[in-house]
Design a protein around this motif. Structure first.
Motif, PDB file in Angstrom:
ATOM      1  N   THR A 128       0.850  -1.183   0.000  1.00 25.77           N
ATOM      2  CA  THR A 128       0.000   0.000   0.000  1.00 25.77           C
ATOM      3  C   THR A 128       0.889   1.237   0.000  1.00 25.77           C
ATOM      4  OG1 THR A 128      -1.756  -1.136   1.228  1.00 25.77           O
ATOM      5  CG2 THR A 128      -1.796   1.273   1.226  1.00 25.77           C
ATOM      6  N   GLU A 248     -10.043   2.124   6.120  1.00 24.86           N
ATOM      7  CA  GLU A 248      -9.167   2.393   4.968  1.00 24.86           C
ATOM      8  C   GLU A 248      -7.755   2.621   5.480  1.00 24.86           C
ATOM      9  OE1 GLU A 248      -7.270   3.194   1.651  1.00 24.86           O
ATOM     10  OE2 GLU A 248      -7.424   4.904   3.022  1.00 24.86           O
ATOM     11  N   ARG A 250      -4.885   3.632   4.126  1.00 22.56           N
ATOM     12  CA  ARG A 250      -4.151   4.859   3.813  1.00 22.56           C
ATOM     13  C   ARG A 250      -4.550   5.991   4.749  1.00 22.56           C
ATOM     14  NH1 ARG A 250      -5.035   2.642  -1.286  1.00 22.56           N
ATOM     15  NH2 ARG A 250      -3.135   2.317  -2.531  1.00 22.56           N
ATOM     16  N   SER A 251      -5.849   6.151   4.967  1.00 21.46           N
ATOM     17  CA  SER A 251      -6.318   7.221   5.852  1.00 21.46           C
ATOM     18  C   SER A 251      -5.874   6.972   7.287  1.00 21.46           C
ATOM     19  CB  SER A 251      -7.849   7.314   5.793  1.00 21.46           C
ATOM     20  OG  SER A 251      -8.281   7.683   4.497  1.00 21.46           O
TER      21      SER A 251
END
Length: 348
Positions: A128, A248, A250-251
């Protein structure tokens, strides 16, 4: 390792060396590959039979050159090259650049020409990427440069994520990697029980690599720097994945780096007017914003994990600062002014 496998690995290593520089003296190739000069000549002939155009160079020691601009057979990769290529293509596909589709197609093409063993390693990788420009280093991460991480470790971590297997590992604290050169300290650490975690995502952000995981001993989510991880074997049992806070990754990681407890926003957000052109400020504001107020003035809106850190970051521009908001940021400037004045006085 069988004779055939050893010969193939040696040919790959020889081909990799020939691709890294224009001319290679024969004795140096023999030394790098730990083989005789006669074996180098024999391996060069094998590569020529496979279609690679390799020129023999005259001279006291002789040498070899892989011709450029010729039509080569399908590319061959050793394990490290295959992993490095997959990591680069996955990172490119998630970087936000306008090459996402091309990177995905390139990775699929490369995968098709890989032997099953290397294809399995590529399939194990799942990275990611956190896009965007950093406005500051992650909170709690003292490193200001990209760390060196073994591609094999990233494969092992990604494999455990896909297999949903608990990892047993040692995790070095800040500076402990250097102290581990002392055998006594290293042996002492090895006597500690390993940490047990449920790995969920391998994340890369601005040249650094992290593992997002549920820490079974601490009973909470943690973000581990991969260069501080030493895996123990074997892995633990399988687990049922938990949902990352907010759903999520990334957040979640971005919010943690900003020091935010929940939402992916800076806990401290302020504005100020700088006596600088907007173009001179824009490259250095990360995820902040800049509004031009004429030829040589601009309003900047930026965030940080503390008001003092935010005030200090505005001071780095070396410009006159006015129109500071909110009051908490004004107070942080006042506090820094006192501390800087005390430091200047004490240093004289």
């Amino acid at each position: 390792m069988t004779t055939t496998t050893a010969t193939t690995s040696r040919l790959l290593a020889l081909l990799s060396l020939l691709q890294t520089r224009r001319d290679w003296p024969g004795p140096i190739l023999a030394e790098r590959l730990d083989i005789t000069h006669r074996t180098v000549r024999r391996d060069v002939e094998r590569l020529r039979e496979m279609g690679y155009s390799i020129r023999a160079l005259r001279g006291p020691a002789g040498g070899y050159r892989l011709d450029a601009g010729t039509e080569l057979p399908p590319l061959l990769f050793d394990d490290d090259q295959a992993v490095a290529l997959a990591l680069a293509l996955q990172s490119a596909a998630s970087s936000g650049a306008d090459i996402d589709e091309a990177a995905v197609r390139a990775l699929a093409t490369v995968r098709q020409v890989m032997p099953p063993r290397l294809r399995h390693r590529l399939d194990s990788l799942d990275v990611t990427v956190l896009p965007g420009r950093p406005s500051a280093r992650p909170s709690g991460d003292p490193s200001s440069t990209a760390e060196q991480v073994s591609p094999g470790l990233l494969v092992d971590l990604s494999t455990a994520v896909r297999a949903r297997e608990v990892l047993r590992l040692d995790y070095a604290s800040t500076g402990e990697q250097d102290r581990d050169r002392d055998d006594t300290r290293r042996e002492s650490r090895d006597l500690r029980p390993p940490r047990r975690i449920e790995p969920h995502h391998v994340v890369t952000s601005h040249g650094r690599w992290y593992l997002v995981a549920w820490d079974l001993d601490a009973d909470g989510w943690r973000i581990f720097r991969t260069d501080r991880i030493t895996l123990r074997t074997p892995n633990g049992p399988r687990f049922t994945p938990r949902e990352v806070p907010g759903g999520e990754v990334r957040s979640f990681v971005s919010a943690q780096f900003k020091g935010a407890r929940r939402a992916d926003v800076w806990p401290c957000l302020g504005t100020a007017v700088l006596d600088l052109p907007a173009a001179a400020v824009l490259p250095f504001v990360g995820d902040g914003s800049v509004e031009a107020l004429g030829h040589d003035r601009c309003r900047i809106t930026v965030g940080s994990w503390s008001w003092v850190a935010l005030a200090a970051s505005l001071g780095r521009f070396g410009a006159v600062v006015t129109g500071v908001e909110p009051p908490e940021l004004v107070d942080a400037f006042s506090l820094l002014a006192v501390r800087y004045a005390e430091a200047a006085t004490a240093s004289r």
